[in-house]
Enzyme design. Structure first.
Site, PDB file in Angstrom:
ATOM      1  N   GLY A   1      -6.090   6.953  -5.384  1.00 48.58           N
ATOM      2  CA  GLY A   1      -5.508   6.145  -4.049  1.00 48.58           C
ATOM      3  C   GLY A   1      -4.326   7.220  -3.872  1.00 48.58           C
TER       4      GLY A   1
ATOM      5  CD  GLU B  52      -4.091   2.593 -11.988  1.00 47.67           C
ATOM      6  OE1 GLU B  52      -5.167   1.834 -11.238  1.00 47.67           O
ATOM      7  OE2 GLU B  52      -3.580   3.194 -11.031  1.00 47.67           O
TER       8      GLU B  52
ATOM      9  CE  LYS C  37      -4.954   0.494  -8.432  1.00 49.34           C
ATOM     10  NZ  LYS C  37      -5.119   1.877  -8.593  1.00 49.34           N
TER      11      LYS C  37
ATOM     12  CB  SER D 227      -5.463  -0.306  -4.085  1.00 47.20           C
ATOM     13  OG  SER D 227      -4.692  -0.426  -4.646  1.00 47.20           O
TER      14      SER D 227
ATOM     15  CE  LYS E 131      -1.425  -0.151  -6.629  1.00 44.73           C
ATOM     16  NZ  LYS E 131      -1.069   0.775  -7.621  1.00 44.73           N
TER      17      LYS E 131
ATOM     18  CG  ASP F  66      -2.403   6.471 -11.061  1.00 47.62           C
ATOM     19  OD1 ASP F  66      -1.747   7.637 -11.747  1.00 47.62           O
ATOM     20  OD2 ASP F  66      -2.044   6.373 -10.412  1.00 47.62           O
TER      21      ASP F  66
ATOM     22  CG  ASP G 145      -2.318   0.651 -10.400  1.00 45.12           C
ATOM     23  OD1 ASP G 145      -1.376   1.286 -12.170  1.00 45.12           O
ATOM     24  OD2 ASP G 145      -1.832   1.825  -9.754  1.00 45.12           O
TER      25      ASP G 145
ATOM     26  CE  LYS H  73      -2.938   7.468  -7.465  1.00 53.97           C
ATOM     27  NZ  LYS H  73      -2.583   6.686  -7.748  1.00 53.97           N
TER      28      LYS H  73
HETATM   29  O1  SMG Z   1      -5.012   5.333  -1.219  1.00 57.04           O
HETATM   30  O2  SMG Z   1      -5.652   2.677  -1.806  1.00 57.04           O
HETATM   31  C1  SMG Z   1      -5.379   3.859  -1.638  1.00 57.04           C
HETATM   32  C2  SMG Z   1      -4.206   3.735  -2.453  1.00 57.04           C
HETATM   33  C3  SMG Z   1      -4.667   2.979  -4.205  1.00 57.04           C
HETATM   34  O3  SMG Z   1      -2.882   1.755  -5.140  1.00 57.04           O
HETATM   35  C4  SMG Z   1      -3.388   2.412  -4.909  1.00 57.04           C
HETATM   36  N1  SMG Z   1      -3.083   3.554  -5.563  1.00 57.04           N
HETATM   37  O4  SMG Z   1      -0.629   4.051  -7.941  1.00 57.04           O
HETATM   38  O5  SMG Z   1      -3.022   4.032  -7.768  1.00 57.04           O
HETATM   39  C5  SMG Z   1      -1.560   4.143  -6.954  1.00 57.04           C
HETATM   40  C6  SMG Z   1      -1.587   3.435  -5.972  1.00 57.04           C
HETATM   41  C7  SMG Z   1      -0.521   4.711  -5.210  1.00 57.04           C
HETATM   42  C8  SMG Z   1       0.150   4.212  -4.745  1.00 57.04           C
HETATM   43  S1  SMG Z   1       1.929   4.912  -3.413  1.00 57.04           S
HETATM   44  C9  SMG Z   1       1.807   3.804  -2.286  1.00 57.04           C
HETATM   45 MG    MG Z   2      -1.989   3.698 -10.361  1.00 55.75          MG
END
Ligand code: SMG
Ligand code: MG
Length: 368
Positions: free
Chosen positions: A292, A215, A162, A136, A164, A240, A190, A264
């Site tokens: 994650g 996402e 991925k 990510s 953001k 998600d 995402d 998750k």
């Molecule tokens: O653990 O690599 C990881 C994080 C992956 O992008 C990630 N998580 O919405 O999927 C999601 C985000 C939430 C992170 S909140 C700090």
């Molecule tokens: Mg997400």
């Protein structure tokens, strides 16, 4: 099995670099661990709640509070009837707080499985010994910075990227990554709820990039809105934040709001519920992948076991320890040919490294 005491540990684990999403930026992974002491041995879990109630309504100090005041006493009341499977029914009366519930269930499950010599992978029904890893990529200040970061992860061997996104950081970065790294790159985005029902035309512009999925584009409560969006765009919509239980997953699938699910365990109250979602999706022909929450090794280990179930057919955000941490709290998870090995030892299969944990510990509290 009986719960004798629980140690709640607050850790501040530094990240190698800031991780920015549409919800904010983090430079330190501030987290709570649950260390369960039972009559058959100890168990560990990392609670996924962030420092701020930004990803969901939960946050680390609230999770510690609800564990101390309600959930741990409730689990202790089970006396020698304690099992991991008994935790969710015992806490059912309490609304929400799924990340806190998940952490307690996971720590008890770890103790239970360590005692019986069973791995999480075996208990959950894993069919793979290693899982494909995605990564990510946070929102950056500049496009060159993004390109350099993506290039680095591809050189590391990550099999899926991925990005953001948020309004103002969507079309251009996605276009540049797609054009630079070619049509074969597995690419997804995402939004962490950053868009609204008024942004459908903007999101439709992403259709030209042949993304694996988008996402959680809009607000988590707006499942109908996601169904409308899914009809409007060709990019598959993946939920998600919205999917908090197997029941919600079943409904979201039925109304066409999600054609892929990010699972998750923390978000849904634990690994037992996560397996139910896996099964609901599998029956409906909906692929899933493991998300994650920047977990250190203690949390990552259990996620890798889950990601080894058969309907986890897309690479997860189950990256190597080195993605986030200079020093992990366990033996680091490493990327080999784009994959990470699923732990095979009893329970989560890894142990905290005491001196590292001590270094990152901010405070500890015993609940007895
Ligand atoms: O653990 O690599 C990881 C994080 C992956 O992008 C990630 N998580 O919405 O999927 C999601 C985000 C939430 C992170 S909140 C700090
Ligand atoms: Mg997400």
């Amino acid at each position: 099995m009986k719960l004798e005491a629980v140690e709640l540990i607050r850790l501040d684990v530094p990240l190698k670099s800031a991780f920015r999403t549409s919800e904010g930026s983090v430079t330190v992974h501030e987290v709570v661990w649950v260390h369960a002491i039972t009559d058959v041995g100890e168990g560990w879990a990392e609670c996924a709640a962030n420092a701020l109630p930004d990803y969901s309504s939960e946050y680390h100090t609230a999770a510690a509070g609800v564990l101390r005041d309600f959930f741990i006493p409730e689990a202790m009341k089970l006396g020698n009837q304690l099992t991991a499977e008994a935790i969710a029914p015992a806490l059912h009366w309490a609304k929400g707080h799924r990340m806190a519930k998940a952490a307690l269930e996971t720590a008890v499950l770890d103790a239970q499985l360590r005692a019986s010599g069973t791995s999480f992978a075996t208990y959950l029904g894993a069919t793979k010994t290693k899982v494909p890893a995605g990564v990510s990529v946070g929102i950056m200040d500049t496009l060159p910075e993004l390109m350099k970061t993506v290039e680095g992860y591809l050189a590391d061997g990550y099999l899926r990227i991925k990005l953001k996104i948020e309004p103002g950081w969507d079309y251009e970065p996605v276009k540049l990554v797609r054009e630079t790294f070619g049509p074969d790159l597995l690419l997804q985005v995402d939004a962490n709820t950053a868009y609204t029902r008024d942004d459908f035309d903007l999101l439709k512009r992403l259709d030209e990039f042949n993304l694996l999925l988008i996402e959680q584009p809009i607000q988590e409560e707006d499942i109908l809105g996601h169904a409308r969006l899914a009809e409007y765009i060709t990019t598959p919509v993946c939920l998600d934040e919205s999917i908090v239980s197997a029941g919600v997953a079943r409904d979201a699938i039925e109304i066409g709001a999600t054609s892929i699910i990010n699972i998750k365990p923390a978000r849904v109250g634990g690994y037992i519920e996560a397996v139910k979602i896996h099964n609901v999706a599998q029956v409906a022909g909906i692929p899933v992948w493991c998300g994650g929450m920047l977990e250190t090794g203690i949390g990552r280990a259990a996620n890798l076991a889950l990601a080894a179930l058969p309907n986890f057919t897309l690479p997860g955000d189950t990256s190597a320890s080195a993605r986030y941490f200079e020093t992990d709290t366990t033996e680091p998870f490493v990327l080999v040919d784009g994959h990470i090995d699923v732990p095979t030892g009893p329970g989560i299969g890894v142990d905290p490294i005491r001196e590292v944990v001590d270094r990152f510990t901010v405070s500890t509290e015993w609940v007895k």
